[in-house]
Design a protein around this motif. Structure first.
Motif, PDB file in Angstrom:
ATOM      1  N   GLN A   1      -9.558  -4.948  -0.493  1.00 32.73           N
ATOM      2  CA  GLN A   1      -8.594  -4.801  -1.588  1.00 32.73           C
ATOM      3  C   GLN A   1      -8.497  -6.098  -2.386  1.00 32.73           C
ATOM      4  O   GLN A   1      -8.460  -6.082  -3.611  1.00 32.73           O
TER       5      GLN A   1
ATOM      6  N   CYS B   1       0.845  -1.194   0.000  1.00 31.41           N
ATOM      7  CA  CYS B   1       0.000   0.000   0.000  1.00 31.41           C
ATOM      8  C   CYS B   1       0.881   1.245   0.000  1.00 31.41           C
ATOM      9  O   CYS B   1       1.849   1.335   0.760  1.00 31.41           O
TER      10      CYS B   1
ATOM     11  N   HIS C   1      -1.009  -0.857  -4.281  1.00 31.63           N
ATOM     12  CA  HIS C   1      -2.376  -0.403  -4.037  1.00 31.63           C
ATOM     13  C   HIS C   1      -2.266   1.031  -3.531  1.00 31.63           C
ATOM     14  O   HIS C   1      -1.772   1.269  -2.433  1.00 31.63           O
ATOM     15  N   TRP C   2      -2.683   1.986  -4.344  1.00 34.59           N
ATOM     16  CA  TRP C   2      -2.560   3.406  -4.018  1.00 34.59           C
ATOM     17  C   TRP C   2      -3.793   3.848  -3.237  1.00 34.59           C
ATOM     18  O   TRP C   2      -4.872   3.938  -3.789  1.00 34.59           O
ATOM     19  N   SER C   3      -3.640   4.118  -1.926  1.00 34.87           N
ATOM     20  CA  SER C   3      -4.792   4.533  -1.133  1.00 34.87           C
ATOM     21  C   SER C   3      -4.356   5.156   0.193  1.00 34.87           C
ATOM     22  O   SER C   3      -3.721   4.496   1.015  1.00 34.87           O
ATOM     23  N   ASP C   4      -4.734   6.412   0.396  1.00 29.19           N
ATOM     24  CA  ASP C   4      -4.449   7.078   1.666  1.00 29.19           C
ATOM     25  C   ASP C   4      -5.298   6.482   2.793  1.00 29.19           C
ATOM     26  O   ASP C   4      -4.830   6.287   3.908  1.00 29.19           O
ATOM     27  N   GLU C   5      -6.554   6.175   2.483  1.00 27.70           N
ATOM     28  CA  GLU C   5      -7.463   5.623   3.485  1.00 27.70           C
ATOM     29  C   GLU C   5      -6.971   4.260   3.976  1.00 27.70           C
ATOM     30  O   GLU C   5      -6.983   3.976   5.173  1.00 27.70           O
ATOM     31  N   ALA C   6      -6.525   3.425   3.065  1.00 22.46           N
ATOM     32  CA  ALA C   6      -6.025   2.100   3.451  1.00 22.46           C
ATOM     33  C   ALA C   6      -4.784   2.218   4.330  1.00 22.46           C
ATOM     34  O   ALA C   6      -4.620   1.453   5.282  1.00 22.46           O
TER      35      ALA C   6
ATOM     36  N   THR D   1      -9.712  -3.965   5.487  1.00 24.30           N
ATOM     37  CA  THR D   1      -9.244  -3.212   4.322  1.00 24.30           C
ATOM     38  C   THR D   1      -8.538  -4.147   3.345  1.00 24.30           C
ATOM     39  O   THR D   1      -8.766  -4.082   2.132  1.00 24.30           O
TER      40      THR D   1
ATOM     41  N   ARG E   1       0.813   5.800  -0.544  1.00 30.01           N
ATOM     42  CA  ARG E   1       0.002   7.028  -0.575  1.00 30.01           C
ATOM     43  C   ARG E   1      -0.457   7.312  -1.998  1.00 30.01           C
ATOM     44  O   ARG E   1       0.276   7.070  -2.952  1.00 30.01           O
ATOM     45  N   THR E   2      -1.647   7.849  -2.119  1.00 25.90           N
ATOM     46  CA  THR E   2      -2.216   8.147  -3.429  1.00 25.90           C
ATOM     47  C   THR E   2      -1.310   9.055  -4.240  1.00 25.90           C
ATOM     48  O   THR E   2      -1.107   8.851  -5.426  1.00 25.90           O
TER      49      THR E   2
END
Length: 160
Positions: free
Chosen positions: A131, A92, A109-114, A127, A94-95
């Motif tokens: 994914q 994971c 996997h680009w995701s700030d929330e994750a 999470t 950061r976006t």
């Protein structure tokens, strides 16, 4: 005055992974960070991040690709599914994170929330299951992941 006499002690106290600003905030200097890396008491993970020597190898490998474990890799690390030797590592990031020039064959996997969902080792189990359900690279594990996602959803509904 800093609380820790060695950077390695600070890293152990915070769980094994810290970024450069966190280390500097403890009163350590850039030269001390460089010396700790050169003498092997800590290890560089990726740009601006450092880890203790005691980190699990899979976590170290994930951070060399830019972040904590994600998707099926996080589920395997947390013991929800069996790890499959030779499967690509899911990481994971950061976006708006930078792309690593020398990244391995990890699936990002680009995701700030994750990133905020779990620890610095791995994203949270729910999470990771979400994914994995959506990840085309995890399609070979679809049955395991779908059952796990349903189970985690049921647990979450019971908790609410």
């Amino acid at each position: 005055m800093r609380r820790f006499s060695r950077i390695a002690d600070f890293l152990e106290a915070v769980g094994g992974i810290a970024n450069r600003p966190e280390i500097l905030a403890q009163g350590f200097t850039p030269d001390l960070i460089r010396f700790a890396v050169q003498f092997g008491s800590i290890q560089p993970l990726c740009r601006g991040w450092y880890g203790s020597r005691a980190l699990p190898r899979v976590v170290r490998d994930a951070w060399r690709n830019g972040g904590p474990l994600a998707c099926v890799s996080a589920l395997a690390f947390r013991g929800f599914i069996e790890a499959v030797p030779g499967d690509a590592l899911h990481v994971c990031r950061r976006t708006r994170g930078h792309r690593l020039r020398y990244a391995n064959a990890a699936i990002i996997h680009w995701s700030d929330e994750a990133l905020r969902s779990g620890s610095r080792f791995a994203v949270s189990a729910d999470t990771a299951a979400r994914q994995a359900v959506q990840c085309s690279a995890a399609s070979s594990r679809a049955d395991d992941v779908t059952l796990l996602a349903q189970h985690l959803d049921a647990l979450q509904r019971e908790a609410s």
